[in-house]
Design a protein around this motif. Sequence first.
Motif, PDB file in Angstrom:
ATOM      1  N   LEU A 183      -6.061   3.937   0.438  1.00  0.00           N
ATOM      2  CA  LEU A 183      -6.299   4.126   1.860  1.00  0.00           C
ATOM      3  C   LEU A 183      -6.025   5.568   2.267  1.00  0.00           C
ATOM      4  N   ALA A 184      -6.941   6.116   3.057  1.00  0.00           N
ATOM      5  CA  ALA A 184      -6.736   7.412   3.709  1.00  0.00           C
ATOM      6  C   ALA A 184      -7.092   7.261   5.173  1.00  0.00           C
ATOM      7  N   VAL A 185      -6.450   8.060   6.032  1.00  0.00           N
ATOM      8  CA  VAL A 185      -6.661   7.964   7.476  1.00  0.00           C
ATOM      9  C   VAL A 185      -6.867   9.354   8.052  1.00  0.00           C
ATOM     10  N   ARG A 186      -7.910   9.488   8.885  1.00  0.00           N
ATOM     11  CA  ARG A 186      -8.138  10.746   9.600  1.00  0.00           C
ATOM     12  C   ARG A 186      -9.046  10.481  10.796  1.00  0.00           C
ATOM     13  N   ASP A 187      -8.670  11.052  11.947  1.00  0.00           N
ATOM     14  CA  ASP A 187      -9.508  11.010  13.154  1.00  0.00           C
ATOM     15  C   ASP A 187      -9.953   9.599  13.517  1.00  0.00           C
ATOM     16  N   GLY A 188      -9.038   8.643  13.403  1.00  0.00           N
ATOM     17  CA  GLY A 188      -9.348   7.277  13.795  1.00  0.00           C
ATOM     18  C   GLY A 188     -10.193   6.506  12.805  1.00  0.00           C
ATOM     19  N   ILE A 189     -10.389   7.051  11.613  1.00  0.00           N
ATOM     20  CA  ILE A 189     -11.195   6.409  10.573  1.00  0.00           C
ATOM     21  C   ILE A 189     -10.308   6.081   9.376  1.00  0.00           C
ATOM     22  N   ALA A 190     -10.393   4.839   8.901  1.00  0.00           N
ATOM     23  CA  ALA A 190      -9.705   4.420   7.672  1.00  0.00           C
ATOM     24  C   ALA A 190     -10.722   4.389   6.546  1.00  0.00           C
ATOM     25  N   THR A 191     -10.433   5.095   5.467  1.00  0.00           N
ATOM     26  CA  THR A 191     -11.276   5.085   4.280  1.00  0.00           C
ATOM     27  C   THR A 191     -10.546   4.308   3.200  1.00  0.00           C
ATOM     28  N   VAL A 192     -11.199   3.273   2.667  1.00  0.00           N
ATOM     29  CA  VAL A 192     -10.545   2.325   1.771  1.00  0.00           C
ATOM     30  C   VAL A 192     -11.242   2.318   0.414  1.00  0.00           C
ATOM     31  N   GLY A 193     -10.442   2.347  -0.647  1.00  0.00           N
ATOM     32  CA  GLY A 193     -10.957   2.195  -2.001  1.00  0.00           C
ATOM     33  C   GLY A 193     -10.814   0.758  -2.456  1.00  0.00           C
ATOM     34  N   PHE A 194     -11.907   0.170  -2.946  1.00  0.00           N
ATOM     35  CA  PHE A 194     -11.909  -1.219  -3.413  1.00  0.00           C
ATOM     36  C   PHE A 194     -12.150  -1.257  -4.915  1.00  0.00           C
ATOM     37  N   GLU A 195     -11.436  -2.178  -5.596  1.00  0.00           N
ATOM     38  CA  GLU A 195     -11.660  -2.447  -7.012  1.00  0.00           C
ATOM     39  C   GLU A 195     -12.604  -3.632  -7.172  1.00  0.00           C
ATOM     40  N   ARG A 196     -12.924  -3.912  -8.440  1.00  0.00           N
ATOM     41  CA  ARG A 196     -13.790  -5.022  -8.851  1.00  0.00           C
ATOM     42  C   ARG A 196     -15.215  -4.766  -8.378  1.00  0.00           C
ATOM     43  N   THR A 197     -15.483  -4.905  -7.075  1.00  0.00           N
ATOM     44  CA  THR A 197     -16.744  -4.425  -6.524  1.00  0.00           C
ATOM     45  C   THR A 197     -16.459  -3.015  -6.031  1.00  0.00           C
ATOM     46  N   HIS A 198     -16.615  -2.035  -6.927  1.00  0.00           N
ATOM     47  CA  HIS A 198     -16.124  -0.679  -6.669  1.00  0.00           C
ATOM     48  C   HIS A 198     -16.885  -0.029  -5.519  1.00  0.00           C
ATOM     49  N   ARG A 199     -16.123   0.440  -4.523  1.00  0.00           N
ATOM     50  CA  ARG A 199     -16.718   1.171  -3.420  1.00  0.00           C
ATOM     51  C   ARG A 199     -15.629   1.894  -2.647  1.00  0.00           C
ATOM     52  N   VAL A 200     -16.065   2.922  -1.889  1.00  0.00           N
ATOM     53  CA  VAL A 200     -15.195   3.643  -0.977  1.00  0.00           C
ATOM     54  C   VAL A 200     -15.842   3.500   0.395  1.00  0.00           C
ATOM     55  N   ALA A 201     -15.235   2.666   1.247  1.00  0.00           N
ATOM     56  CA  ALA A 201     -15.844   2.286   2.517  1.00  0.00           C
ATOM     57  C   ALA A 201     -15.015   2.799   3.686  1.00  0.00           C
ATOM     58  N   GLN A 202     -15.698   2.994   4.819  1.00  0.00           N
ATOM     59  CA  GLN A 202     -15.036   3.535   6.003  1.00  0.00           C
ATOM     60  C   GLN A 202     -15.079   2.543   7.165  1.00  0.00           C
ATOM     61  N   ILE A 248     -10.591   2.467  13.174  1.00  0.00           N
ATOM     62  CA  ILE A 248      -9.270   1.855  13.336  1.00  0.00           C
ATOM     63  C   ILE A 248      -9.099   1.319  14.752  1.00  0.00           C
ATOM     64  N   ASP A 249      -8.943   0.019  14.846  1.00  0.00           N
ATOM     65  CA  ASP A 249      -8.647  -0.658  16.107  1.00  0.00           C
ATOM     66  C   ASP A 249      -7.819  -1.884  15.762  1.00  0.00           C
ATOM     67  N   PRO A 250      -6.489  -1.785  15.861  1.00  0.00           N
ATOM     68  CA  PRO A 250      -5.638  -2.914  15.456  1.00  0.00           C
ATOM     69  C   PRO A 250      -6.003  -4.232  16.122  1.00  0.00           C
ATOM     70  N   ALA A 251      -6.582  -4.171  17.307  1.00  0.00           N
ATOM     71  CA  ALA A 251      -6.943  -5.398  18.024  1.00  0.00           C
ATOM     72  C   ALA A 251      -8.294  -5.953  17.596  1.00  0.00           C
ATOM     73  N   ASN A 252      -9.066  -5.153  16.855  1.00  0.00           N
ATOM     74  CA  ASN A 252     -10.418  -5.601  16.493  1.00  0.00           C
ATOM     75  C   ASN A 252     -10.935  -4.774  15.319  1.00  0.00           C
ATOM     76  N   MET A 253     -10.447  -5.058  14.120  1.00  0.00           N
ATOM     77  CA  MET A 253     -10.907  -4.339  12.936  1.00  0.00           C
ATOM     78  C   MET A 253     -12.248  -4.914  12.492  1.00  0.00           C
ATOM     79  N   GLY A 254     -13.293  -4.152  12.725  1.00  0.00           N
ATOM     80  CA  GLY A 254     -14.638  -4.613  12.432  1.00  0.00           C
ATOM     81  C   GLY A 254     -15.048  -4.340  10.993  1.00  0.00           C
ATOM     82  N   PRO A 255     -16.323  -4.575  10.687  1.00  0.00           N
ATOM     83  CA  PRO A 255     -16.821  -4.326   9.336  1.00  0.00           C
ATOM     84  C   PRO A 255     -16.938  -2.839   9.048  1.00  0.00           C
ATOM     85  N   SER A 256     -17.115  -2.510   7.790  1.00  0.00           N
ATOM     86  CA  SER A 256     -17.338  -1.127   7.389  1.00  0.00           C
ATOM     87  C   SER A 256     -18.613  -0.598   8.037  1.00  0.00           C
TER      88      SER A 256
END
Length: 339
Positions: free
Chosen positions: A143-162, A165-173
Amino acid sequence: MILSAARLRHIACAALAALALSTTLTASSRAEQPAIERIEISARPIARFQIGLDEKMFGPLEFVGGLELTSSSRNLGALSAFRFLKPGSDFIGVADTGFWFFGRITRDGTSRPAGVENFSMVQMVDASGSAIEKKWMADAEGLAVRDGIATVGFERTHRVAQFRIDPANMGPSFGELDFLVPRNELRQNRGFETIAYSAEKGGLVVVSEKSLDPAGNIFAAIIEGPQKGVFTVKRDGEFDITDGAFLPGGDLLLLERSFSMASGVKMRLRRIASDSIARGKVADGQVLLEANMGYQIDNMEGLDVWQRGDGALMVSLISDDNHSILQRNLYLEFILHGD
Protein backbone atom coordinates in the motif's frame (compact mmCIF):
# COMPACT_ATOMS: atom_id res chain seq x y z
CA MET A 1 -55.29 3.29 -37.73
CA ILE A 2 -57.74 3.89 -34.89
CA LEU A 3 -57.22 1.61 -31.87
CA SER A 4 -60.11 0.38 -29.78
CA ALA A 5 -60.37 1.24 -26.09
CA ALA A 6 -59.67 -2.39 -25.21
CA ARG A 7 -56.57 -2.41 -27.38
CA LEU A 8 -55.31 0.80 -25.77
CA ARG A 9 -55.83 -0.66 -22.29
CA HIS A 10 -53.86 -3.77 -23.33
CA ILE A 11 -50.94 -1.67 -24.62
CA ALA A 12 -50.95 0.47 -21.48
CA CYS A 13 -50.90 -2.59 -19.22
CA ALA A 14 -48.04 -4.12 -21.21
CA ALA A 15 -46.04 -0.90 -20.97
CA LEU A 16 -46.56 -0.70 -17.22
CA ALA A 17 -45.51 -4.33 -16.82
CA ALA A 18 -42.36 -3.72 -18.86
CA LEU A 19 -41.55 -0.65 -16.76
CA ALA A 20 -42.06 -2.60 -13.53
CA LEU A 21 -39.81 -5.42 -14.78
CA SER A 22 -37.12 -2.95 -15.81
CA THR A 23 -37.26 -1.27 -12.40
CA THR A 24 -37.03 -4.66 -10.65
CA LEU A 25 -34.04 -5.73 -12.74
CA THR A 26 -32.26 -2.41 -12.15
CA ALA A 27 -32.83 -2.64 -8.39
CA SER A 28 -31.71 -6.27 -8.21
CA SER A 29 -28.55 -5.58 -10.23
CA ARG A 30 -27.58 -2.63 -8.03
CA ALA A 31 -24.91 -3.92 -5.64
CA GLU A 32 -25.37 -3.42 -1.95
CA GLN A 33 -22.45 -1.59 -0.33
CA PRO A 34 -20.65 -3.87 2.17
CA ALA A 35 -21.29 -2.84 5.75
CA ILE A 36 -18.54 -1.06 7.66
CA GLU A 37 -17.71 -2.96 10.82
CA ARG A 38 -16.77 -0.82 13.82
CA ILE A 39 -14.39 -2.86 15.96
CA GLU A 40 -13.45 -2.34 19.59
CA ILE A 41 -9.72 -2.99 20.00
CA SER A 42 -8.08 -4.12 23.23
CA ALA A 43 -4.43 -3.07 23.32
CA ARG A 44 -1.88 -4.57 25.71
CA PRO A 45 1.21 -2.32 25.97
CA ILE A 46 4.62 -3.76 25.07
CA ALA A 47 7.33 -1.99 27.07
CA ARG A 48 10.34 -4.16 26.10
CA PHE A 49 11.33 -5.20 22.60
CA GLN A 50 13.81 -7.87 23.68
CA ILE A 51 11.99 -10.24 26.00
CA GLY A 52 13.22 -9.99 29.60
CA LEU A 53 15.67 -7.12 28.98
CA ASP A 54 15.29 -3.35 29.38
CA GLU A 55 17.59 -2.49 26.46
CA LYS A 56 16.20 0.30 24.26
CA MET A 57 18.86 0.65 21.55
CA PHE A 58 19.17 -1.89 18.75
CA GLY A 59 21.77 -0.55 16.37
CA PRO A 60 20.47 2.82 15.14
CA LEU A 61 16.92 1.98 16.21
CA GLU A 62 15.50 2.97 19.60
CA PHE A 63 12.46 1.05 20.75
CA VAL A 64 9.67 3.40 21.83
CA GLY A 65 6.86 0.98 22.59
CA GLY A 66 4.32 -1.37 21.14
CA LEU A 67 0.86 -2.88 21.40
CA GLU A 68 -0.64 -6.34 21.16
CA LEU A 69 -4.06 -5.94 19.55
CA THR A 70 -7.04 -8.23 20.17
CA SER A 71 -10.77 -8.09 19.52
CA SER A 72 -13.88 -10.24 19.63
CA SER A 73 -14.38 -9.60 15.90
CA ARG A 74 -13.40 -12.51 13.68
CA ASN A 75 -12.33 -10.07 10.94
CA LEU A 76 -9.48 -8.49 12.90
CA GLY A 77 -6.26 -9.93 11.53
CA ALA A 78 -4.34 -10.61 8.31
CA LEU A 79 -3.08 -7.00 8.44
CA SER A 80 -0.68 -6.76 5.51
CA ALA A 81 0.20 -3.09 5.02
CA PHE A 82 -0.65 0.33 6.42
CA ARG A 83 0.18 4.01 5.98
CA PHE A 84 -0.42 6.97 8.24
CA LEU A 85 -2.82 9.59 6.91
CA LYS A 86 -1.74 11.85 9.81
CA PRO A 87 1.77 11.24 11.18
CA GLY A 88 1.62 8.78 14.07
CA SER A 89 -2.16 9.06 14.36
CA ASP A 90 -4.84 8.26 11.74
CA PHE A 91 -4.03 5.34 9.43
CA ILE A 92 -5.36 3.29 6.51
CA GLY A 93 -4.41 -0.30 5.78
CA VAL A 94 -5.18 -3.41 3.76
CA ALA A 95 -5.65 -7.00 4.88
CA ASP A 96 -4.81 -9.92 2.62
CA THR A 97 -8.34 -11.24 3.16
CA GLY A 98 -9.66 -8.40 0.99
CA PHE A 99 -10.47 -5.78 3.62
CA TRP A 100 -9.63 -2.12 4.15
CA PHE A 101 -9.00 -1.02 7.73
CA PHE A 102 -8.86 2.40 9.37
CA GLY A 103 -8.08 3.65 12.84
CA ARG A 104 -6.09 5.97 15.08
CA ILE A 105 -3.14 5.35 17.38
CA THR A 106 -3.64 6.94 20.81
CA ARG A 107 -0.68 7.99 22.94
CA ASP A 108 0.21 8.48 26.58
CA GLY A 109 1.83 11.55 28.11
CA THR A 110 5.28 10.50 26.89
CA SER A 111 4.10 10.00 23.27
CA ARG A 112 4.30 6.21 23.51
CA PRO A 113 1.56 4.24 21.72
CA ALA A 114 -1.25 3.51 24.21
CA GLY A 115 -4.11 2.10 22.18
CA VAL A 116 -6.13 2.06 18.97
CA GLU A 117 -9.46 3.85 18.58
CA ASN A 118 -12.01 4.44 15.81
CA PHE A 119 -11.00 1.15 14.21
CA SER A 120 -13.11 -0.15 11.34
CA MET A 121 -12.91 -2.71 8.56
CA VAL A 122 -14.82 -3.01 5.29
CA GLN A 123 -14.56 -5.43 2.38
CA MET A 124 -13.08 -4.38 -0.93
CA VAL A 125 -15.54 -4.23 -3.82
CA ASP A 126 -15.43 -5.07 -7.52
CA ALA A 127 -16.49 -2.85 -10.43
CA SER A 128 -20.18 -3.48 -9.70
CA GLY A 129 -19.78 -2.50 -6.05
CA SER A 130 -20.16 -6.07 -4.78
CA ALA A 131 -17.87 -7.40 -2.04
CA ILE A 132 -14.98 -9.43 -3.43
CA GLU A 133 -15.34 -12.85 -1.83
CA LYS A 134 -12.62 -14.77 -3.68
CA LYS A 135 -9.26 -14.73 -1.89
CA TRP A 136 -7.26 -14.91 -5.12
CA MET A 137 -8.91 -11.69 -6.34
CA ALA A 138 -8.40 -9.69 -3.13
CA ASP A 139 -4.99 -10.72 -1.76
CA ALA A 140 -3.88 -7.17 -0.92
CA GLU A 141 -0.26 -6.99 0.25
CA GLY A 142 1.26 -3.56 -0.43
CA LEU A 143 0.00 0.00 0.00
CA ALA A 144 1.07 3.54 -0.84
CA VAL A 145 -0.87 6.75 -0.18
CA ARG A 146 -0.64 10.17 -1.83
CA ASP A 147 -3.09 13.01 -2.52
CA GLY A 148 -6.13 11.06 -1.37
CA ILE A 149 -5.29 8.03 -3.54
CA ALA A 150 -4.46 4.55 -2.21
CA THR A 151 -2.33 2.41 -4.51
CA VAL A 152 -2.52 -1.29 -3.64
CA GLY A 153 -0.38 -4.23 -4.72
CA PHE A 154 -2.24 -7.54 -5.10
CA GLU A 155 -0.79 -11.06 -5.26
CA ARG A 156 -2.13 -14.16 -7.03
CA THR A 157 -4.05 -12.04 -9.55
CA HIS A 158 -1.08 -9.69 -9.86
CA ARG A 159 -1.97 -6.03 -10.24
CA VAL A 160 -1.26 -2.55 -8.91
CA ALA A 161 -4.62 -0.80 -8.54
CA GLN A 162 -5.66 2.66 -7.40
CA PHE A 163 -8.58 3.73 -5.19
CA ARG A 164 -9.96 7.02 -3.90
CA ILE A 165 -9.71 7.16 -0.11
CA ASP A 166 -13.07 7.62 1.60
CA PRO A 167 -13.37 5.68 4.87
CA ALA A 168 -17.16 5.99 4.70
CA ASN A 169 -17.40 4.66 1.14
CA MET A 170 -14.41 2.79 -0.30
CA GLY A 171 -15.42 2.19 -3.89
CA PRO A 172 -13.93 0.02 -6.62
CA SER A 173 -10.57 0.63 -8.24
CA PHE A 174 -10.61 3.44 -10.81
CA GLY A 175 -7.51 2.21 -12.63
CA GLU A 176 -4.48 -0.06 -12.75
CA LEU A 177 -0.81 0.80 -13.31
CA ASP A 178 1.73 -0.94 -15.51
CA PHE A 179 4.14 -2.59 -13.07
CA LEU A 180 6.77 -3.24 -15.82
CA VAL A 181 8.01 -6.54 -14.36
CA PRO A 182 7.08 -9.32 -16.84
CA ARG A 183 3.96 -11.00 -15.47
CA ASN A 184 5.39 -14.46 -16.06
CA GLU A 185 8.23 -13.63 -13.66
CA LEU A 186 5.86 -13.08 -10.73
CA ARG A 187 5.28 -16.12 -8.52
CA GLN A 188 1.66 -16.72 -7.53
CA ASN A 189 2.03 -15.98 -3.82
CA ARG A 190 5.21 -13.91 -4.02
CA GLY A 191 4.03 -10.74 -5.76
CA PHE A 192 4.24 -7.04 -4.89
CA GLU A 193 4.55 -6.59 -1.13
CA THR A 194 6.12 -3.13 -1.32
CA ILE A 195 4.42 -0.14 -2.97
CA ALA A 196 6.18 3.11 -2.02
CA TYR A 197 6.47 6.68 -3.29
CA SER A 198 9.94 8.07 -3.91
CA ALA A 199 10.44 11.77 -4.57
CA GLU A 200 13.99 11.09 -5.73
CA LYS A 201 12.89 8.44 -8.27
CA GLY A 202 9.94 10.50 -9.48
CA GLY A 203 7.05 8.27 -8.41
CA LEU A 204 6.05 4.79 -7.35
CA VAL A 205 8.47 1.95 -6.72
CA VAL A 206 7.29 -1.67 -6.41
CA VAL A 207 9.21 -4.60 -4.93
CA SER A 208 8.07 -8.22 -4.97
CA GLU A 209 8.25 -10.56 -2.01
CA LYS A 210 10.17 -13.41 -3.59
CA SER A 211 9.85 -13.37 -7.38
CA LEU A 212 13.44 -14.13 -8.36
CA ASP A 213 15.48 -13.57 -11.51
CA PRO A 214 17.93 -16.27 -12.75
CA ALA A 215 20.61 -14.86 -10.42
CA GLY A 216 18.36 -15.29 -7.40
CA ASN A 217 17.64 -11.58 -6.92
CA ILE A 218 14.18 -10.11 -6.24
CA PHE A 219 12.26 -8.38 -9.04
CA ALA A 220 11.36 -4.72 -8.52
CA ALA A 221 10.66 -1.65 -10.65
CA ILE A 222 10.36 2.11 -10.72
CA ILE A 223 6.99 2.40 -12.46
CA GLU A 224 6.61 6.17 -12.79
CA GLY A 225 8.72 9.14 -13.83
CA PRO A 226 11.80 9.63 -16.00
CA GLN A 227 13.75 6.85 -14.25
CA LYS A 228 11.18 4.13 -15.04
CA GLY A 229 12.58 0.65 -15.38
CA VAL A 230 13.03 -2.80 -13.89
CA PHE A 231 15.72 -3.48 -11.29
CA THR A 232 16.29 -6.18 -8.69
CA VAL A 233 17.03 -6.28 -4.96
CA LYS A 234 19.75 -8.60 -3.73
CA ARG A 235 18.24 -11.44 -1.72
CA ASP A 236 20.29 -11.82 1.44
CA GLY A 237 19.95 -15.15 3.21
CA GLU A 238 16.51 -16.71 3.65
CA PHE A 239 14.68 -13.44 4.17
CA ASP A 240 11.76 -12.35 1.97
CA ILE A 241 10.51 -8.78 1.56
CA THR A 242 7.20 -7.84 3.20
CA ASP A 243 7.09 -4.02 2.97
CA GLY A 244 9.12 -0.87 2.54
CA ALA A 245 9.10 2.93 2.72
CA PHE A 246 11.49 5.63 1.57
CA LEU A 247 13.55 7.61 4.05
CA PRO A 248 13.98 11.40 3.72
CA GLY A 249 17.39 11.10 2.04
CA GLY A 250 16.12 8.72 -0.65
CA ASP A 251 17.21 5.34 0.76
CA LEU A 252 14.59 2.57 0.90
CA LEU A 253 13.91 0.93 4.25
CA LEU A 254 12.79 -2.66 3.68
CA LEU A 255 11.02 -4.93 6.15
CA GLU A 256 11.97 -8.58 5.68
CA ARG A 257 10.86 -11.86 7.22
CA SER A 258 11.97 -15.46 7.37
CA PHE A 259 10.39 -18.59 8.81
CA SER A 260 11.49 -22.15 9.44
CA MET A 261 10.18 -24.91 11.69
CA ALA A 262 13.59 -25.08 13.38
CA SER A 263 14.10 -21.41 14.25
CA GLY A 264 10.60 -19.95 13.99
CA VAL A 265 9.94 -16.49 12.62
CA LYS A 266 12.52 -13.72 12.23
CA MET A 267 12.31 -10.12 11.06
CA ARG A 268 14.88 -7.76 9.63
CA LEU A 269 15.15 -4.12 8.59
CA ARG A 270 17.52 -3.41 5.70
CA ARG A 271 18.45 0.01 4.34
CA ILE A 272 18.78 -0.02 0.54
CA ALA A 273 21.06 2.68 -0.87
CA SER A 274 19.26 5.17 -3.11
CA ASP A 275 21.94 5.16 -5.80
CA SER A 276 21.56 1.38 -6.23
CA ILE A 277 17.85 1.74 -7.04
CA ALA A 278 18.03 2.23 -10.78
CA ARG A 279 17.03 0.52 -14.02
CA GLY A 280 19.09 -2.61 -14.59
CA LYS A 281 20.92 -2.45 -11.24
CA VAL A 282 20.96 -4.84 -8.28
CA ALA A 283 19.97 -2.80 -5.22
CA ASP A 284 21.51 -3.62 -1.86
CA GLY A 285 22.26 -2.13 1.53
CA GLN A 286 23.07 -2.67 5.18
CA VAL A 287 21.08 -4.55 7.80
CA LEU A 288 19.95 -2.20 10.57
CA LEU A 289 18.10 -4.67 12.79
CA GLU A 290 17.51 -8.40 12.98
CA ALA A 291 15.27 -10.06 15.57
CA ASN A 292 14.12 -13.59 16.34
CA MET A 293 11.60 -15.14 18.72
CA GLY A 294 13.57 -13.77 21.66
CA TYR A 295 12.01 -10.41 20.77
CA GLN A 296 8.43 -9.14 20.66
CA ILE A 297 7.83 -9.97 17.02
CA ASP A 298 5.47 -12.08 14.95
CA ASN A 299 4.85 -12.31 11.22
CA MET A 300 5.91 -8.70 10.57
CA GLU A 301 4.27 -7.53 7.33
CA GLY A 302 3.66 -3.77 7.34
CA LEU A 303 5.92 -0.73 7.72
CA ASP A 304 5.63 3.03 7.59
CA VAL A 305 8.09 5.88 8.15
CA TRP A 306 6.96 9.24 9.57
CA GLN A 307 8.24 12.26 11.45
CA ARG A 308 7.22 13.01 15.01
CA GLY A 309 6.39 16.55 16.16
CA ASP A 310 9.81 16.90 17.83
CA GLY A 311 11.55 15.98 14.57
CA ALA A 312 12.33 12.34 15.40
CA LEU A 313 12.23 9.99 12.41
CA MET A 314 9.87 7.16 13.33
CA VAL A 315 9.52 3.60 12.02
CA SER A 316 6.26 1.76 12.72
CA LEU A 317 5.63 -1.95 12.09
CA ILE A 318 2.56 -4.21 12.14
CA SER A 319 2.20 -7.98 12.03
CA ASP A 320 -0.14 -10.31 10.14
CA ASP A 321 -1.54 -13.01 12.45
CA ASN A 322 -2.95 -15.09 9.55
CA HIS A 323 -6.10 -15.45 11.71
CA SER A 324 -4.20 -18.07 13.72
CA ILE A 325 -4.61 -18.56 17.47
CA LEU A 326 -0.84 -19.18 17.58
CA GLN A 327 0.01 -15.70 16.24
CA ARG A 328 -0.52 -12.10 17.30
CA ASN A 329 -1.45 -8.71 15.84
CA LEU A 330 1.37 -6.41 16.91
CA TYR A 331 2.14 -2.73 16.49
CA LEU A 332 5.77 -1.70 17.17
CA GLU A 333 7.40 1.72 17.10
CA PHE A 334 11.05 2.82 16.86
CA ILE A 335 13.08 6.01 16.46
CA LEU A 336 15.63 5.77 13.64
CA HIS A 337 18.72 7.70 14.72
CA GLY A 338 21.43 9.09 12.47
CA ASP A 339 19.22 10.68 9.79
